[in-house]
Design a protein around this motif. Structure first.
Motif, short mmCIF file in Angstrom:
data_model
loop_
_atom_site.label_atom_id
_atom_site.label_comp_id
_atom_site.label_asym_id
_atom_site.label_seq_id
_atom_site.Cartn_x
_atom_site.Cartn_y
_atom_site.Cartn_z
N UNK A 67 0.83 -1.21 0.00
CA UNK A 67 0.00 0.00 0.00
C UNK A 67 0.86 1.26 0.00
N UNK A 68 1.94 1.26 0.78
CA UNK A 68 2.84 2.42 0.79
C UNK A 68 3.54 2.57 -0.55
N UNK A 69 3.94 1.48 -1.16
CA UNK A 69 4.60 1.53 -2.45
C UNK A 69 3.67 2.09 -3.53
N UNK A 70 2.38 1.81 -3.42
CA UNK A 70 1.41 2.33 -4.39
C UNK A 70 1.27 3.84 -4.29
N UNK A 71 1.61 4.42 -3.14
CA UNK A 71 1.52 5.86 -2.95
C UNK A 71 2.90 6.51 -2.83
N UNK A 72 3.91 5.83 -3.34
CA UNK A 72 5.30 6.28 -3.19
C UNK A 72 5.53 7.71 -3.66
N UNK A 73 4.85 8.14 -4.70
CA UNK A 73 5.03 9.49 -5.22
C UNK A 73 4.64 10.59 -4.24
N UNK A 74 3.86 10.24 -3.23
CA UNK A 74 3.40 11.22 -2.24
C UNK A 74 4.06 11.04 -0.87
N UNK A 75 5.03 10.12 -0.79
CA UNK A 75 5.68 9.82 0.49
C UNK A 75 7.18 10.06 0.37
N UNK A 76 7.72 10.92 1.23
CA UNK A 76 9.16 11.09 1.32
C UNK A 76 9.72 10.25 2.46
N UNK A 77 9.00 10.27 3.58
CA UNK A 77 9.46 9.59 4.79
C UNK A 77 8.40 8.59 5.23
N UNK A 78 8.81 7.35 5.42
CA UNK A 78 7.92 6.30 5.92
C UNK A 78 8.44 5.86 7.29
N UNK A 79 7.66 6.11 8.30
CA UNK A 79 8.00 5.69 9.66
C UNK A 79 7.39 4.32 9.88
N UNK A 80 8.19 3.38 10.37
CA UNK A 80 7.69 2.03 10.62
C UNK A 80 7.81 1.76 12.11
N UNK A 81 6.67 1.76 12.79
CA UNK A 81 6.63 1.47 14.22
C UNK A 81 6.68 -0.04 14.42
N UNK A 82 7.76 -0.52 15.00
CA UNK A 82 8.01 -1.96 15.11
C UNK A 82 7.63 -2.54 16.46
N UNK A 83 6.69 -1.93 17.15
CA UNK A 83 6.27 -2.45 18.44
C UNK A 83 6.99 -1.76 19.59
N UNK A 84 7.17 -2.48 20.67
CA UNK A 84 7.79 -1.89 21.86
C UNK A 84 9.26 -1.55 21.62
N UNK A 85 9.93 -2.39 20.86
CA UNK A 85 11.36 -2.20 20.63
C UNK A 85 11.65 -1.93 19.16
N UNK A 86 12.73 -1.24 18.90
CA UNK A 86 13.20 -1.00 17.54
C UNK A 86 13.66 -2.32 16.93
N UNK A 87 13.17 -2.63 15.76
CA UNK A 87 13.59 -3.80 15.00
C UNK A 87 13.96 -3.33 13.61
N UNK A 88 15.02 -3.88 13.01
CA UNK A 88 15.37 -3.45 11.65
C UNK A 88 14.35 -3.97 10.64
N UNK A 89 14.26 -3.27 9.52
CA UNK A 89 13.40 -3.73 8.43
C UNK A 89 14.05 -4.95 7.78
N UNK A 90 13.26 -5.86 7.26
CA UNK A 90 13.83 -7.02 6.56
C UNK A 90 14.72 -6.58 5.39
N UNK A 91 15.76 -7.33 5.15
CA UNK A 91 16.74 -6.96 4.11
C UNK A 91 16.12 -6.76 2.73
N UNK A 92 15.12 -7.56 2.37
CA UNK A 92 14.55 -7.43 1.03
C UNK A 92 13.61 -6.22 0.91
N UNK A 93 13.16 -5.66 2.01
CA UNK A 93 12.25 -4.52 1.98
C UNK A 93 12.99 -3.21 1.73
N UNK A 94 14.15 -3.04 2.33
CA UNK A 94 14.87 -1.77 2.24
C UNK A 94 15.17 -1.34 0.80
#
Length: 134
Positions: A67-94
């Motif tokens: 869904x975010x990729x479909x609106x990529x033209x309108x998004x500069x910054x995507x914040x990903x809330x990973x729960x209680x603790x910071x977790x890295x994004x999966x390698x294939x997503x970045x």
């Protein structure tokens, strides 16, 4: 999510709130915004607020970001809330997000909510994908 099921004269549709409201509160497995409450994870995109199914940041896949990729033209910054603790994004997503021109910043859900509200108030091209916390 819309699975095409009908319940009597009613059909089930994905939850959607048009607009870009700030998040008023989070916790207890959900969020409060625009005088409403939502249980579960949440997408905050330029087109509006939607239900988001992920509950475990370590199980995120590229499909979860569709869904975010479909609106990529309108998004500069995507914040990903990973729960209680910071977790890295999966390698294939970045690289997928980078190729779409989206700068993705994973952080705890609380930090993502606060940052989203500030950037939204500054009228920045921000979106957020928030995993609910208890």
């Amino acid at each position: 999510m819309d699975d095409g099921r009908q319940s009597g004269p009613f059909s089930l549709r994905p939850a959607h709130f048009p607009g870009r409201p700030p998040i008023d509160a989070y916790g207890n497995g959900g969020f409060r915004f625009a005088d409403m409450s939502h249980r579960g994870s949440l997408l905050l995109l330029p087109s509006g607020v939607r239900d988001w199914s992920p509950v475990d940041p370590e199980q995120l896949t590229t499909d979860d970001f569709k869904a975010a990729l479909q609106e990529a033209g309108e998004i500069d910054i995507l914040l990903v809330g990973t729960g209680i603790h910071l977790k890295p994004l999966p390698r294939d997503v970045r690289p997928t997000l980078r190729e779409a021109g989206i700068s993705a910043d994973p952080m705890s859900t609380g930090a993502a909510v606060r940052t989203y509200n500030v950037l939204l108030a500054e009228e920045r091209a921000v979106a957020a994908m928030l995993i609910a916390v208890d």
